[in-house]
Motif scaffolding. Structure first.
Motif, PDB file in Angstrom:
ATOM      1  N   GLN A 121      33.824  31.940  42.970  1.00 23.61           N
ATOM      2  CA  GLN A 121      35.110  31.627  42.371  1.00 23.61           C
ATOM      3  C   GLN A 121      36.121  32.659  42.851  1.00 23.61           C
ATOM      4  N   CYS A 122      37.346  32.267  42.982  1.00 26.35           N
ATOM      5  CA  CYS A 122      38.370  33.179  43.498  1.00 26.35           C
ATOM      6  C   CYS A 122      38.513  34.404  42.597  1.00 26.35           C
ATOM      7  N   GLY A 123      38.406  35.579  43.200  1.00 19.77           N
ATOM      8  CA  GLY A 123      38.602  36.818  42.481  1.00 19.77           C
ATOM      9  C   GLY A 123      37.410  37.331  41.710  1.00 19.77           C
ATOM     10  N   THR A 124      36.188  36.867  42.063  1.00 17.14           N
ATOM     11  CA  THR A 124      35.033  37.301  41.277  1.00 17.14           C
ATOM     12  C   THR A 124      34.380  38.575  41.800  1.00 17.14           C
ATOM     13  N   GLN A 125      34.706  39.008  43.007  1.00 19.50           N
ATOM     14  CA  GLN A 125      34.114  40.252  43.507  1.00 19.50           C
ATOM     15  C   GLN A 125      35.148  41.383  43.426  1.00 19.50           C
ATOM     16  N   ALA A 126      35.351  42.113  44.512  1.00 22.40           N
ATOM     17  CA  ALA A 126      36.181  43.325  44.463  1.00 22.40           C
ATOM     18  C   ALA A 126      37.553  43.081  43.843  1.00 22.40           C
ATOM     19  N   SER A 127      38.166  41.955  44.171  1.00 21.13           N
ATOM     20  CA  SER A 127      39.535  41.703  43.710  1.00 21.13           C
ATOM     21  C   SER A 127      39.645  41.533  42.205  1.00 21.13           C
ATOM     22  N   GLY A 128      38.533  41.142  41.552  1.00 22.27           N
ATOM     23  CA  GLY A 128      38.602  40.874  40.129  1.00 22.27           C
ATOM     24  C   GLY A 128      37.920  41.891  39.244  1.00 22.27           C
ATOM     25  N   ALA A 148      47.787  46.778  36.685  1.00 22.68           N
ATOM     26  CA  ALA A 148      47.765  45.345  36.400  1.00 22.68           C
ATOM     27  C   ALA A 148      46.349  44.937  36.037  1.00 22.68           C
ATOM     28  N   ASN A 149      46.196  43.723  35.542  1.00 27.22           N
ATOM     29  CA  ASN A 149      44.880  43.207  35.165  1.00 27.22           C
ATOM     30  C   ASN A 149      44.271  42.476  36.358  1.00 27.22           C
ATOM     31  N   PRO A 150      43.249  43.049  36.996  1.00 27.71           N
ATOM     32  CA  PRO A 150      42.693  42.424  38.191  1.00 27.71           C
ATOM     33  C   PRO A 150      42.021  41.080  37.931  1.00 27.71           C
ATOM     34  N   ARG A 151      41.623  40.833  36.708  1.00 23.33           N
ATOM     35  CA  ARG A 151      40.988  39.543  36.401  1.00 23.33           C
ATOM     36  C   ARG A 151      41.995  38.386  36.409  1.00 23.33           C
ATOM     37  N   LEU A 152      43.269  38.710  36.339  1.00 28.95           N
ATOM     38  CA  LEU A 152      44.292  37.669  36.275  1.00 28.95           C
ATOM     39  C   LEU A 152      44.957  37.386  37.616  1.00 28.95           C
ATOM     40  N   VAL A 153      45.077  38.409  38.477  1.00 30.83           N
ATOM     41  CA  VAL A 153      45.950  38.306  39.642  1.00 30.83           C
ATOM     42  C   VAL A 153      45.465  37.284  40.664  1.00 30.83           C
ATOM     43  N   THR A 154      44.223  37.409  41.117  1.00 32.96           N
ATOM     44  CA  THR A 154      43.745  36.514  42.178  1.00 32.96           C
ATOM     45  C   THR A 154      43.692  35.054  41.731  1.00 32.96           C
ATOM     46  N   PRO A 155      43.142  34.745  40.542  1.00 34.03           N
ATOM     47  CA  PRO A 155      43.198  33.341  40.100  1.00 34.03           C
ATOM     48  C   PRO A 155      44.626  32.803  40.021  1.00 34.03           C
TER      49      PRO A 155
END
Length: 391
Positions: A36-43, A145-152
């Protein structure tokens, strides 16, 4: 079916930003993400949005990215909890303070303003800091910022503009056909494109190797922790010279901190925090901010990130394959850069050159330019590489 203008492998912040920037320019885009988008380093990263402390080569890219962060709500219809809190890098010795002074002069040459703070002023401004701290350097323009929100959010915005975002779609092979690319998916399907962006994160080197570019990317798993809510008092994002502890607090009171590395298994696509590293991290956090001594640790986590030997990303055109663009190996500090990296990847895919200098990130720095690659291709001549590095 007609080929896409650009295919993107990897749905992290850089890949999703690239998809959005490509659609803004009218290019047809397909993004392929095996999870899923943002599930590794980005999230799963710390969430710092800082310019301070970066290698000089990254500062132009970081500044460009900071300007895009300011426009995040208009790009993705959410601020993703981005807040300009400032970032203070703390010195725990006179030697550390001297290092901060040297860096402040270098940063100023790139237009990044840092305020050097001595011990007394630091105590007046932040009385809750531990006694080991002797000074610091403050960048007022940085934040978190909240990394769990940005990429999705980037993925949703790109899809709304017409990008084909395919999650749970792993690329198992990729080839250059002579006039474009053909990607084989784990489902058995294929995708064709004129250009290809490799933003596969910790697996970026695997994709690069499919085109005869063997680079020494390793994997890492930053060890992250969060406490339960405590009264809000840590406004700035905190770092230290040496980078062994970093701390931030969000307005609801939770304190996020990180230090050291957990365990990463790139084959199984899993990462684990380490109990021993977590214990050491808690000690470092309390030494820096004694008021955290009685905070309750409620969760630890990690994720898989790609790391290059020199700590700099691989970003730029392929040295073997026309139309191939790389953007991976951000070595634990790609979150803030990600928005501008996406813009640069889009420019490279469509124009062949970026608007921001990225010469020091060329993949050619890791390659034997005279050798023939495993897929039978030969690298671009050295002269062309040197010209590209100074573009």
């Amino acid at each position: 079916m007609r080929p896409f203008d650009v295919a993107i492998i990897g749905g992290g912040i850089a890949g999703c930003s690239a998809a959005l920037h490509l659609r803004q320019r009218g290019a047809s885009v397909v993004l392929l993400e095996r999870g899923q988008c943002g599930t590794q380093a980005s999230g799963v990263n710390y969430g710092g949005v800082r310019q301070q402390g970066r290698h000089e080569a990254e500062l132009p890219l970081s500044q460009r990215s900071r300007a895009i962060w300011a426009r995040l709500p208009e790009l993705v219809d959410s601020d993703c909890e981005f807040v300009v809190t400032g970032h203070i890098k703390l010195a725990r010795s006179d030697r550390d303070m001297a290092e901060l002074e040297v860096y402040a002069h270098k940063a100023a040459a790139h237009g990044v303003t840092l305020e050097l703070i001595g011990n007394k002023k630091l105590r007046d401004r932040y009385p809750w800091l531990g006694m080991s701290v002797v000074g610091g350097s403050f960048c007022a323009d940085d934040g978190q910022a909240n990394p769990r929100l940005v990429t999705p959010a980037l993925a949703r915005a790109a899809r709304a503009m017409g990008a084909n975002i395919r999650q749970s779609s792993a690329v198992v092979n990729a080839v250059h056909t002579g006039n474009g690319f053909e990607l084989l998916l784990d489902s058995g399907g294929t995708v064709r494109s004129r250009a290809l962006i490799n933003s596969a994160g910790a697996w970026g080197a695997t994709i690069a190797a499919m085109f005869g570019e063997d680079v020494p990317e390793e994997v890492m798993a930053p060890n992250m922790c969060v406490t339960g809510p405590v009264p809000y008092f840590i406004e700035p994002n905190l770092g230290v010279v040496g980078g062994d502890i970093y701390i931030r607090q969000i307005p609801r009171g939770n304190v996020i901190f990180g230090s050291g590395l957990g365990e990463a298994d790139s084959a199984a696509i899993r990462a684990f925090p380490s109990p021993d590293v977590t214990t050491d991290a808690a000690r470092l956090a309390v030494a820096l901010v004694p008021r955290l001594a009685h905070a309750q640790l409620i969760r630890t986590w990690s994720g898989i990130e790609g790391r290059m030997p020199d700590g700099l990303p691989v970003l730029g055109l392929s040295s073997t394959t026309p139309g191939l663009v790389h953007g991976f190996g951000f070595s634990g500090h790609g979150f803030q850069l990600g928005l501008a990296v996406g813009a640069v990847l889009a420019e490279l895919a469509l124009d062949g050159e970026p608007k921001t200098p990225i010469g020091e990130f060329a993949i050619a720095r890791f390659l034997d330019r005279q050798s023939t690659r495993p897929n039978g291709t030969k690298p671009i001549p050295s002269k062309a590489i040197e010209e590209a590095k100074h573009a």
